[in-house]
Design a protein around this motif. Structure first.
Motif, PDB file in Angstrom:
ATOM      1  N   HIS A   1      -9.681   4.774   0.571  1.00 16.68           N
ATOM      2  CA  HIS A   1      -9.792   6.114  -0.091  1.00 16.68           C
ATOM      3  C   HIS A   1      -8.484   6.631  -0.031  1.00 16.68           C
ATOM      4  CE1 HIS A   1     -10.268  10.422   0.489  1.00 16.68           C
ATOM      5  NE2 HIS A   1     -10.810  10.381  -0.578  1.00 16.68           N
ATOM      6  N   LEU A   2      -7.744   6.432   1.105  1.00 15.70           N
ATOM      7  CA  LEU A   2      -6.114   6.824   1.010  1.00 15.70           C
ATOM      8  C   LEU A   2      -5.326   6.192  -0.033  1.00 15.70           C
ATOM      9  CD1 LEU A   2      -4.530   8.736   2.677  1.00 15.70           C
ATOM     10  CD2 LEU A   2      -3.795   6.686   4.146  1.00 15.70           C
TER      11      LEU A   2
ATOM     12  N   ASP B   1       3.429  13.244   3.276  1.00 17.07           N
ATOM     13  CA  ASP B   1       3.761  12.877   4.504  1.00 17.07           C
ATOM     14  C   ASP B   1       2.679  12.482   5.720  1.00 17.07           C
ATOM     15  OD1 ASP B   1       6.465  13.309   3.882  1.00 17.07           O
ATOM     16  OD2 ASP B   1       6.656  15.271   4.973  1.00 17.07           O
ATOM     17  N   ARG B   2       1.631  13.272   5.400  1.00 14.52           N
ATOM     18  CA  ARG B   2       0.339  13.060   6.391  1.00 14.52           C
ATOM     19  C   ARG B   2      -0.325  11.740   5.897  1.00 14.52           C
ATOM     20  NH1 ARG B   2      -1.564  17.519   5.571  1.00 14.52           N
ATOM     21  NH2 ARG B   2      -2.995  17.237   3.762  1.00 14.52           N
ATOM     22  N   ALA B   3      -0.217  11.506   4.667  1.00 18.79           N
ATOM     23  CA  ALA B   3      -0.984  10.237   3.823  1.00 18.79           C
ATOM     24  C   ALA B   3      -0.228   9.204   4.400  1.00 18.79           C
ATOM     25  CB  ALA B   3      -1.025  10.199   2.449  1.00 18.79           C
ATOM     26  N   GLY B   4       1.245   9.006   4.585  1.00 21.46           N
ATOM     27  CA  GLY B   4       1.874   8.168   4.903  1.00 21.46           C
ATOM     28  C   GLY B   4       1.756   7.812   6.452  1.00 21.46           C
ATOM     29  N   ALA B   5       1.441   8.926   7.316  1.00 18.37           N
ATOM     30  CA  ALA B   5       1.431   8.573   8.663  1.00 18.37           C
ATOM     31  C   ALA B   5       0.008   7.879   8.900  1.00 18.37           C
ATOM     32  CB  ALA B   5       1.421   9.903   9.529  1.00 18.37           C
ATOM     33  N   GLU B   6      -1.173   8.603   8.105  1.00 16.99           N
ATOM     34  CA  GLU B   6      -2.268   7.913   8.353  1.00 16.99           C
ATOM     35  C   GLU B   6      -2.729   6.539   7.626  1.00 16.99           C
ATOM     36  OE1 GLU B   6      -4.799  10.635   5.837  1.00 16.99           O
ATOM     37  OE2 GLU B   6      -4.901  12.340   7.669  1.00 16.99           O
ATOM     38  N   LEU B   7      -1.574   6.280   6.536  1.00 18.24           N
ATOM     39  CA  LEU B   7      -1.766   4.896   6.235  1.00 18.24           C
ATOM     40  C   LEU B   7      -1.307   3.890   7.179  1.00 18.24           C
ATOM     41  CD1 LEU B   7      -1.742   3.172   3.911  1.00 18.24           C
ATOM     42  CD2 LEU B   7       0.620   3.427   3.386  1.00 18.24           C
TER      43      LEU B   7
ATOM     44  N   LEU C   1       0.944  -1.268   0.047  1.00 18.58           N
ATOM     45  CA  LEU C   1       0.001   0.012  -0.050  1.00 18.58           C
ATOM     46  C   LEU C   1       0.673   1.454  -0.107  1.00 18.58           C
ATOM     47  CD1 LEU C   1      -2.640  -1.025   2.500  1.00 18.58           C
ATOM     48  CD2 LEU C   1      -2.800  -1.239   0.247  1.00 18.58           C
ATOM     49  N   ALA C   2       1.848   1.051   0.848  1.00 13.16           N
ATOM     50  CA  ALA C   2       2.745   2.385   0.832  1.00 13.16           C
ATOM     51  C   ALA C   2       3.284   2.654  -0.539  1.00 13.16           C
ATOM     52  CB  ALA C   2       4.050   2.122   1.794  1.00 13.16           C
ATOM     53  N   ALA C   3       3.828   1.789  -1.392  1.00  8.78           N
ATOM     54  CA  ALA C   3       4.330   1.748  -2.587  1.00  8.78           C
ATOM     55  C   ALA C   3       3.550   2.544  -3.411  1.00  8.78           C
ATOM     56  CB  ALA C   3       5.002   0.522  -3.255  1.00  8.78           C
ATOM     57  N   ALA C   4       2.229   2.276  -3.490  1.00  8.56           N
ATOM     58  CA  ALA C   4       1.191   2.964  -4.186  1.00  8.56           C
ATOM     59  C   ALA C   4       0.605   4.184  -3.875  1.00  8.56           C
ATOM     60  CB  ALA C   4       0.123   2.059  -4.653  1.00  8.56           C
ATOM     61  N   LEU C   5       1.148   4.667  -2.728  1.00  7.54           N
ATOM     62  CA  LEU C   5       0.768   5.928  -2.147  1.00  7.54           C
ATOM     63  C   LEU C   5       0.767   7.126  -2.901  1.00  7.54           C
ATOM     64  CD1 LEU C   5      -0.713   6.771   0.596  1.00  7.54           C
ATOM     65  CD2 LEU C   5       1.669   7.520   1.475  1.00  7.54           C
ATOM     66  N   ASP C   6       1.718   7.354  -3.733  1.00  6.92           N
ATOM     67  CA  ASP C   6       1.897   8.531  -4.581  1.00  6.92           C
ATOM     68  C   ASP C   6       1.123   8.416  -5.824  1.00  6.92           C
ATOM     69  OD1 ASP C   6       3.159   6.348  -6.021  1.00  6.92           O
ATOM     70  OD2 ASP C   6       4.948   7.477  -6.383  1.00  6.92           O
ATOM     71  N   GLN C   7       0.167   7.359  -5.707  1.00  6.48           N
ATOM     72  CA  GLN C   7      -0.682   7.494  -7.033  1.00  6.48           C
ATOM     73  C   GLN C   7      -2.122   7.932  -6.676  1.00  6.48           C
ATOM     74  OE1 GLN C   7       0.060   6.681 -10.420  1.00  6.48           O
ATOM     75  NE2 GLN C   7       2.179   6.784  -9.271  1.00  6.48           N
ATOM     76  N   GLN C   8      -2.143   8.561  -5.499  1.00  5.86           N
ATOM     77  CA  GLN C   8      -3.536   8.856  -4.819  1.00  5.86           C
ATOM     78  C   GLN C   8      -3.915  10.188  -5.769  1.00  5.86           C
ATOM     79  OE1 GLN C   8      -3.113  10.592  -0.965  1.00  5.86           O
ATOM     80  NE2 GLN C   8      -5.312  10.844  -0.677  1.00  5.86           N
ATOM     81  N   PRO C   9      -5.200  10.355  -6.300  1.00  8.51           N
ATOM     82  CA  PRO C   9      -5.332  11.351  -7.190  1.00  8.51           C
ATOM     83  C   PRO C   9      -4.982  12.804  -6.526  1.00  8.51           C
ATOM     84  CG  PRO C   9      -7.224   9.851  -6.976  1.00  8.51           C
ATOM     85  CD  PRO C   9      -6.310   9.479  -5.931  1.00  8.51           C
TER      86      PRO C   9
END
Length: 394
Positions: A387-388, A305-311, A215-223
Motif C-alpha cells: 500500500h505504501l 518523510d513519514r512514508a520513508g520512515a514507515e517504508l 522500493l524507496a526509489a518508487a516512493l514518490d509515485q504513491q497516489p
C-alpha cells in the motif's frame, strides 16, 4: 455429479477474486467516477469564455430638430494578462489531483480488502487446525471409553482425556466464531456476490519483498503524494494568475443611428473600457492561493518523510517475520508432527502414558497456531508495504 449450484457453493474465494468483487461494486465505481467528473466540470468551466453582451441605447432630445440617437452595441471582456490560461492549467492540475485522490482511495480500499481477506484466511486455517486436533482427541476418547468398559484404563487417564476433549471442543467453537466474524467483515466490502463462496483459497505467507532501495526509489509515485504535488502546482498557478495586474479590457462594436426631422445618419461605434485599479481586488485570492500552495507543499514533504520512515520499518517487519515464520515451521511444526507419530507408536507399545500423548497433541496445536500467527504478521506487513509503495499484489 455436482450440480452447478453445488459446484458454485464449493468454489473457494481467492484474493484476486475478492479484489475484483470489491473494486467492481457500483458504489465504488460511482464514488471514483463522481470525484473525477466533479474535477472535469472545473476544467470545462475554466475553458468557457464569457458571453458577449448586447446593449441598446436610445436618447431623444426635445429641440428644434427632434434629435433621436440610437446605439446597438455588442461587447465582451477580453483577458490580455494570461490569467485565463493559467486558470485552465490550474484546472487541469486539479483534475490530475482528483485522479490521484481516487487512486489513493482505491489503494486504501484494496488494502482493507486484502487485510480482511488474510485475516479470514488465518482464521480459516486456525479453525482447520483445531478441527484436526479435535478429531485426534475424540478418536482417543472413543478408544479409551471402550477400554474403560473393559477395565483396561484408569479413571484418571479417562477423565484427563475427557477434560482435554472439552477444552478442545470449546476452543474449536471459538475458532469457528472468529472465522465467521472475519468472514462477515470481508463480506461487507465485497457485496452480495460473495455469498456463493464458502471458503478461502490462498497462501498466508507472502513472497520476499523487493529490495529496499528499489522500493524507496518508487516512493514518490504513491497516489497520495502525487495528489499533494498536483494540488501544490494547481494553487501555485492560481496564485500566479491573481498576481497578474493587467486588468480585463471590455471591447464593444456596434451601430449608431441619428435621426432628426429632416435627415438621418448611420455610423460605427467602438467602445473600450477598463476598471480603474483604485484598490487591489485580487489581493484576498492571491493570499489564499499562496497559503494553500504552501500548506500542500508542506503536507507533501511531511508525508514523504513519514512514508520513508514507515517504508524502512515495514520492510524490516515483512522480511524478518517471513524469515521467522519459515524458520519456525522448519524447527517446530514439522518436528511436532513427527513427535505425534512417535508418541502414538510408543503409546500403542505401552512405553508412554496418556499424558505424553495429549502433550504431543497440544504441542503440535500450539506450534501450528504460532506459525500461523507469524505468517499473518508477515502478510500484514507485506500488505502495508504494498500500500505504501503501490506494489503489486503478491
Amino acid at each position: 455429479v455436482l450440480t452447478a449450484t453445488a459446484a458454485a457453493q464449493q468454489k473457494p474465494l481467492t484474493e484476486q477474486t475478492a479484489l475484483q468483487l470489491g473494486l467492481a461494486r457500483e458504489p465504488v465505481q460511482q464514488r471514483v467516477e463522481g470525484r473525477i467528473a466533479e474535477a472535469q466540470s472545473e476544467v470545462i468551466a475554466a475553458q468557457i469564455l464569457p458571453n458577449p453582451e448586447l446593449s441598446y441605447e436610445r436618447d431623444a432630445l426635445n429641440n428644434d430638430e427632434d434629435l433621436v440617437e440610437q446605439k446597438l452595441v455588442v461587447s465582451r471582456p477580453f483577458d490580455f494578462s494570461g490569467r485565463r490560461a493559467l486558470y485552465r492549467d490550474a484546472a487541469d492540475q486539479h483534475l490530475d489531483a482528483a485522479r490521484h485522490e481516487s487512486a489513493a482511495w482505491l489503494a486504501d480500499l484494496t488494502r482493507d480488502i486484502r487485510e480482511r481477506y488474510y485475516m479470514a484466511l488465518q482464521q480459516q486455517a486456525r479453525k482447520q487446525v483445531y478441527a484436526k486436533t479435535q478429531q485426534r482427541v475424540e478418536a482417543l476418547g472413543k478408544a479409551l471409553q471402550k477400554r474403560r468398559r473393559e477395565g483396561d484404563v484408569s479413571l484418571y487417564d479417562y477423565q484427563r482425556v475427557i477434560t482435554e476433549r472439552a477444552v478442545i471442543v470449546a476452543e474449536a467453537a471459538n475458532s469457528q466464531l472468529d472465522f465467521d466474524t472475519a468472514w462477515q467483515s470481508l463480506w461487507v466490502l465485497l457485496g452480495e456476490n460473495v455469498q456463493e463462496f464458502q471458503s478461502l483459497d490462498g497462501t498466508l505467507l507472502p513472497g520476499q519483498p523487493a529490495p529496499l532501495e528499489q522500493l524507496a526509489a518508487a516512493l514518490d509515485q504513491q497516489p497520495a503524494l502525487l495528489q499533494l504535488d498536483a494540488q501544490t502546482t494547481a494553487w501555485s498557478l492560481q496564485q500566479r494568475a491573481e498576481s497578474r495586474t493587467f486588468p480585463e479590457v471590455t471591447l464593444g462594436l456596434g451601430l449608431r443611428r441619428d435621426e432628426t426631422s429632416n435627415r438621418s445618419d448611420n455610423g460605427l461605434v467602438l467602445q473600450a473600457s477598463v476598471p480603474l485599479p483604485v484598490s487591489d481586488t485580487r489581493r484576498d485570492k492571491r493570499a489564499r492561493f499562496e497559503a494553500q500552495a504552501k500548506v500542500a507543499q508542506s503536507d507533501y514533504q511531511l508525508a514523504y518523510d513519514r512514508a520513508g520512515a514507515e517504508l524502512r520499518g515495514l520492510w524490516q517487519e515483512a522480511t524478518q517475520y517471513r524469515q521467522r515464520s519459515t524458520d519456525f515451521r522448519e524447527a517446530a511444526v514439522g518436528p511436532a508432527q513427527e513427535l505425534i507419530e512417535i508418541t502414538e507408536a510408543y503409546y500403542r507399545a505401552g512405553e508412554v502414558g496418556i499424558l505424553e500423548l495429549l502433550d504431543a497433541y497440544r504441542g503440535a496445536l500450539e506450534a501450528e497456531l504460532k506459525a500461523l500467527e507469524l505468517e499473518h504478521r508477515a502478510r500484514s506487513a507485506s500488505i502495508k508495504l504494498d500500500h505504501l509503495t503501490g506494489g503489486t499484489v503478491q
